[in-house]
Scaffold this motif. Structure first.
Motif, PDB file in Angstrom:
ATOM      1  N   SER A 204       0.844  -1.231   0.092  1.00 19.38           N
ATOM      2  CA  SER A 204      -0.048   0.146   0.044  1.00 19.38           C
ATOM      3  C   SER A 204       0.716   1.475   0.092  1.00 19.38           C
ATOM      4  O   SER A 204       0.398   2.191  -0.384  1.00 19.38           O
ATOM      5  CB  SER A 204      -0.884   0.266   1.088  1.00 19.38           C
ATOM      6  OG  SER A 204      -0.135   0.115   2.459  1.00 19.38           O
ATOM      7  N   ALA A 205       2.074   1.253   0.512  1.00 18.43           N
ATOM      8  CA  ALA A 205       3.057   2.348   0.660  1.00 18.43           C
ATOM      9  C   ALA A 205       3.186   2.829  -0.853  1.00 18.43           C
ATOM     10  O   ALA A 205       3.637   4.168  -1.081  1.00 18.43           O
ATOM     11  CB  ALA A 205       4.261   2.153   1.177  1.00 18.43           C
ATOM     12  N   VAL A 206       3.147   1.982  -1.953  1.00 12.21           N
ATOM     13  CA  VAL A 206       3.300   2.367  -3.334  1.00 12.21           C
ATOM     14  C   VAL A 206       1.852   2.239  -4.112  1.00 12.21           C
ATOM     15  O   VAL A 206       1.932   2.337  -5.449  1.00 12.21           O
ATOM     16  CB  VAL A 206       4.200   1.768  -4.148  1.00 12.21           C
ATOM     17  CG1 VAL A 206       5.730   1.934  -3.426  1.00 12.21           C
ATOM     18  CG2 VAL A 206       3.913   0.200  -4.214  1.00 12.21           C
ATOM     19  N   GLY A 207       0.886   2.214  -3.375  1.00 14.28           N
ATOM     20  CA  GLY A 207      -0.482   2.391  -4.062  1.00 14.28           C
ATOM     21  C   GLY A 207      -1.101   1.010  -4.762  1.00 14.28           C
ATOM     22  O   GLY A 207      -1.931   0.944  -5.317  1.00 14.28           O
ATOM     23  N   GLY A 208      -0.126  -0.079  -4.092  1.00 11.53           N
ATOM     24  CA  GLY A 208      -0.832  -1.536  -4.533  1.00 11.53           C
ATOM     25  C   GLY A 208       0.095  -2.265  -5.324  1.00 11.53           C
ATOM     26  O   GLY A 208       0.346  -3.626  -5.373  1.00 11.53           O
ATOM     27  N   ASN A 209       0.762  -1.495  -6.165  1.00 15.36           N
ATOM     28  CA  ASN A 209       1.723  -2.110  -7.312  1.00 15.36           C
ATOM     29  C   ASN A 209       3.038  -1.081  -7.634  1.00 15.36           C
ATOM     30  O   ASN A 209       2.747  -0.069  -7.429  1.00 15.36           O
ATOM     31  CB  ASN A 209       0.885  -2.336  -8.517  1.00 15.36           C
ATOM     32  CG  ASN A 209      -0.108  -3.606  -8.568  1.00 15.36           C
ATOM     33  OD1 ASN A 209       0.257  -4.645  -8.270  1.00 15.36           O
ATOM     34  ND2 ASN A 209      -1.453  -3.174  -8.266  1.00 15.36           N
ATOM     35  N   VAL A 210       4.040  -1.975  -7.943  1.00 13.35           N
ATOM     36  CA  VAL A 210       4.894  -1.155  -8.659  1.00 13.35           C
ATOM     37  C   VAL A 210       4.646  -0.802 -10.096  1.00 13.35           C
ATOM     38  O   VAL A 210       4.358  -1.530 -10.816  1.00 13.35           O
ATOM     39  CB  VAL A 210       6.444  -1.885  -8.568  1.00 13.35           C
ATOM     40  CG1 VAL A 210       7.547  -1.132  -9.003  1.00 13.35           C
ATOM     41  CG2 VAL A 210       6.792  -2.401  -7.084  1.00 13.35           C
ATOM     42  N   PRO A 211       4.575   0.684 -10.244  1.00 12.07           N
ATOM     43  CA  PRO A 211       4.412   1.220 -11.817  1.00 12.07           C
ATOM     44  C   PRO A 211       5.113   0.583 -12.642  1.00 12.07           C
ATOM     45  O   PRO A 211       6.519  -0.044 -12.521  1.00 12.07           O
ATOM     46  CB  PRO A 211       4.555   2.634 -11.518  1.00 12.07           C
ATOM     47  CG  PRO A 211       4.671   2.941 -10.053  1.00 12.07           C
ATOM     48  CD  PRO A 211       5.192   1.787  -9.459  1.00 12.07           C
ATOM     49  N   GLY A 212       4.600   0.607 -14.048  1.00  9.89           N
ATOM     50  CA  GLY A 212       5.478   0.146 -15.117  1.00  9.89           C
ATOM     51  C   GLY A 212       6.225   0.936 -15.814  1.00  9.89           C
ATOM     52  O   GLY A 212       6.513   2.096 -15.217  1.00  9.89           O
ATOM     53  N   ASP A 213       6.933   0.562 -16.949  1.00  8.12           N
ATOM     54  CA  ASP A 213       7.705   1.505 -17.780  1.00  8.12           C
ATOM     55  C   ASP A 213       7.316   2.820 -17.937  1.00  8.12           C
ATOM     56  O   ASP A 213       7.973   3.702 -18.097  1.00  8.12           O
ATOM     57  CB  ASP A 213       8.271   0.827 -18.905  1.00  8.12           C
ATOM     58  CG  ASP A 213       9.182  -0.383 -18.408  1.00  8.12           C
ATOM     59  OD1 ASP A 213       9.533  -0.478 -17.131  1.00  8.12           O
ATOM     60  OD2 ASP A 213       9.487  -1.004 -19.424  1.00  8.12           O
ATOM     61  N   ASP A 214       5.866   3.069 -18.198  1.00  7.01           N
ATOM     62  CA  ASP A 214       5.269   4.166 -18.856  1.00  7.01           C
ATOM     63  C   ASP A 214       5.149   5.078 -17.730  1.00  7.01           C
ATOM     64  O   ASP A 214       4.661   6.551 -17.868  1.00  7.01           O
ATOM     65  CB  ASP A 214       3.985   4.021 -19.161  1.00  7.01           C
ATOM     66  CG  ASP A 214       2.675   3.396 -17.855  1.00  7.01           C
ATOM     67  OD1 ASP A 214       3.232   2.723 -17.125  1.00  7.01           O
ATOM     68  OD2 ASP A 214       1.594   3.578 -18.223  1.00  7.01           O
ATOM     69  N   PHE A 215       5.571   4.578 -16.399  1.00  7.82           N
ATOM     70  CA  PHE A 215       5.707   5.886 -15.149  1.00  7.82           C
ATOM     71  C   PHE A 215       6.950   6.693 -15.379  1.00  7.82           C
ATOM     72  O   PHE A 215       6.534   7.727 -14.770  1.00  7.82           O
ATOM     73  CB  PHE A 215       5.634   5.090 -13.821  1.00  7.82           C
ATOM     74  CG  PHE A 215       5.851   5.662 -12.578  1.00  7.82           C
ATOM     75  CD1 PHE A 215       4.907   6.702 -12.372  1.00  7.82           C
ATOM     76  CD2 PHE A 215       6.699   5.352 -11.642  1.00  7.82           C
ATOM     77  CE1 PHE A 215       4.810   7.242 -11.149  1.00  7.82           C
ATOM     78  CE2 PHE A 215       6.820   6.027 -10.711  1.00  7.82           C
ATOM     79  CZ  PHE A 215       5.945   7.012 -10.064  1.00  7.82           C
ATOM     80  N   TYR A 216       7.676   6.434 -16.141  1.00  7.03           N
ATOM     81  CA  TYR A 216       9.037   7.361 -16.402  1.00  7.03           C
ATOM     82  C   TYR A 216       8.860   8.209 -17.474  1.00  7.03           C
ATOM     83  O   TYR A 216       9.104   7.378 -18.814  1.00  7.03           O
ATOM     84  CB  TYR A 216      10.146   6.263 -16.366  1.00  7.03           C
ATOM     85  CG  TYR A 216      10.169   5.553 -15.084  1.00  7.03           C
ATOM     86  CD1 TYR A 216      10.612   6.082 -13.741  1.00  7.03           C
ATOM     87  CD2 TYR A 216       9.544   4.097 -14.849  1.00  7.03           C
ATOM     88  CE1 TYR A 216      10.461   5.152 -12.707  1.00  7.03           C
ATOM     89  CE2 TYR A 216       9.731   3.427 -13.714  1.00  7.03           C
ATOM     90  CZ  TYR A 216      10.125   3.835 -12.641  1.00  7.03           C
ATOM     91  OH  TYR A 216      10.157   3.117 -11.388  1.00  7.03           O
ATOM     92  N   TYR A 217       8.778   9.297 -17.328  1.00  6.99           N
ATOM     93  CA  TYR A 217       8.742  10.276 -18.558  1.00  6.99           C
ATOM     94  C   TYR A 217      10.190  10.193 -19.397  1.00  6.99           C
ATOM     95  O   TYR A 217      11.291  10.004 -19.108  1.00  6.99           O
ATOM     96  CB  TYR A 217       8.650  11.644 -18.097  1.00  6.99           C
ATOM     97  CG  TYR A 217       8.786  12.653 -19.239  1.00  6.99           C
ATOM     98  CD1 TYR A 217       7.592  13.111 -20.034  1.00  6.99           C
ATOM     99  CD2 TYR A 217       9.824  13.455 -19.587  1.00  6.99           C
ATOM    100  CE1 TYR A 217       7.602  14.056 -20.782  1.00  6.99           C
ATOM    101  CE2 TYR A 217       9.927  14.553 -20.399  1.00  6.99           C
ATOM    102  CZ  TYR A 217       8.798  14.605 -21.281  1.00  6.99           C
ATOM    103  OH  TYR A 217       8.686  15.648 -22.250  1.00  6.99           O
ATOM    104  N   GLY A 218      10.033  10.112 -20.893  1.00  5.73           N
ATOM    105  CA  GLY A 218      10.864  10.272 -21.744  1.00  5.73           C
ATOM    106  C   GLY A 218      11.439   8.937 -22.131  1.00  5.73           C
ATOM    107  O   GLY A 218      12.438   8.672 -23.018  1.00  5.73           O
ATOM    108  N   LEU A 219      10.996   7.797 -21.431  1.00  8.17           N
ATOM    109  CA  LEU A 219      11.213   6.299 -21.735  1.00  8.17           C
ATOM    110  C   LEU A 219      10.523   5.600 -22.294  1.00  8.17           C
ATOM    111  O   LEU A 219       9.294   5.749 -22.377  1.00  8.17           O
ATOM    112  CB  LEU A 219      11.920   5.879 -20.346  1.00  8.17           C
ATOM    113  CG  LEU A 219      13.066   6.315 -19.642  1.00  8.17           C
ATOM    114  CD1 LEU A 219      13.165   5.554 -18.352  1.00  8.17           C
ATOM    115  CD2 LEU A 219      14.437   6.230 -20.486  1.00  8.17           C
TER     116      LEU A 219
END
Length: 355
Positions: free
Chosen positions: A340-355
């Motif tokens: 829950s500290a990260v909202g339930g899941n680790v974000p995917g690659d689209d979380f990172y701008y420019g990649l």
């Protein structure tokens, strides 16, 4: 104004062509350009319109930040924006003291960019179903173990001790627990962590007991060292982290952007990154001048404290693949401690701008 000038040139060109031949024109719905009725004139006018469309509308970037370390690197940009010395136009919201204050404004599109805790960025990503991205890391760990004596030289010395701390159920707790575990110390059995309501309460135990040990954040550590005789930083937890996870870092603060804003105004976002990086470099290279701005904008109470605290706040500008490497590993650690500290899941690659 640039867009208006180009539009005016297009209108003048159309008017000159109209005086030279007997053709009829129809105004477009917005009334700013003209649509000729012949194929040749359509081609000329289309080229003019295309040149106009390549100029991005001037946009105001609405930026939010919290008081404390995550906003320190913004101060030169804030000052330059106030003086009108930036390429972008910025509108800075009042500083927040609680990270949760950013959730609704970003989710509802009231802010475009914000300096927030790293785990909140992940929570926002989940809440908005991928509607938020990280632009950059802005500072690493700000936590330290402090004491008035010299009994603690390394993490192993904490075994059997009472540690007064704040941040239960949040990243300070998970960071401390991870470092203890990686040093073969059971945080539930080998030490006693006494959670306090705030940093002032934690410091009160150290003030009253010469043998007491506390985990405190910057810039409070610097202010406390000025108030309590013999108080010293025994361990910078960034160093302790590096010893057990040399390929990653504690990530305290990041800059996030609404994905829709970034897609609609890519040039404004790129310009922001350039201006923000320059602001970060100024803050690190000119601590005295930056500290004065930090006090001026209410990020830290006194410039003298800000200047002394800056090195311990570990300002660090990272973007792109370097950003992804450190953030993804840190969020994975938080997820392993408490999803829950990260909202339930680790974000995917689209979380990172420019990649």
């Amino acid at each position: 104004m640039k867009r208006f000038g180009l539009i005016l040139m297009a209108v003048c060109l159309a008017a000159m062509m109209l005086t030279g031949c007997d053709k009829s024109y129809e105004a477009t719905p917005d009334g700013n350009t003209f649509e000729p009725t012949t194929e040749q004139e359509t081609q000329v006018d289309t080229e003019e319109v295309q040149s106009i469309d390549t100029v991005e509308d001037e946009v105001t970037l609405r930026v939010g930040a919290m008081s404390g370390p995550t906003a320190m690197g913004l101060v030169k940009l804030m000052s330059d924006a106030e003086a009108g010395n930036t390429q972008n136009v910025y509108e800075f919201a009042d500083l927040a003291t609680d990270a949760s204050a950013f959730v609704a404004p970003i989710a509802q599109g009231e802010l475009d960019i914000a300096a927030v805790p790293a785990n909140l960025a992940s929570v926002l990503y989940q809440k908005t179903e991928g509607g938020v991205q990280i632009l950059a890391v802005n500072n690493l760990g700000v936590l330290s173990i402090v004491e008035r004596g010299d009994s603690v030289q390394q993490i192993s010395d904490l075994k059997g001790k009472i540690i007064y701390a704040t941040g239960q159920g949040a990243t300070p707790e998970y960071t401390l627990r991870y470092i203890l575990q990686e040093n073969d110390i059971d945080p539930d059995a080998d030490v006693t962590i006494q959670w306090c309501a705030d940093t002032t309460e934690a410091l009160s135990y150290v003030t009253a007991d010469e043998a007491a040990i506390a985990m405190l954040p910057q810039p409070f550590v610097t202010a406390a060292c000025a108030q309590v005789e013999d108080l010293r930083v025994a361990i910078d937890l960034n160093d302790a982290w590096s010893e057990v996870a040399p390929d990653s870092s504690i990530v305290t603060g990041v800059i996030v952007v609404r994905r829709a804003f970034a897609e609609e105004h890519p040039q404004a976002v790129e310009t922001f990154l350039e201006e923000y990086e320059a602001s970060m470099e100024y803050t690190e290279s000119n601590p005295s001048e930056a500290a004065a701005l930090i006090e001026q904008y209410g990020i830290v109470g006194k410039a003298a404290v800000a200047e002394k605290a800056l090195p311990g706040c570990h300002l660090s500008f990272m973007k792109g693949s370097e950003m992804k490497a450190v953030v993804s590993q840190y969020l994975k650690m938080l997820y392993d401690q408490n999803p829950s500290a990260v909202g339930g899941n680790v974000p995917g690659d689209d979380f990172y701008y420019g990649l």
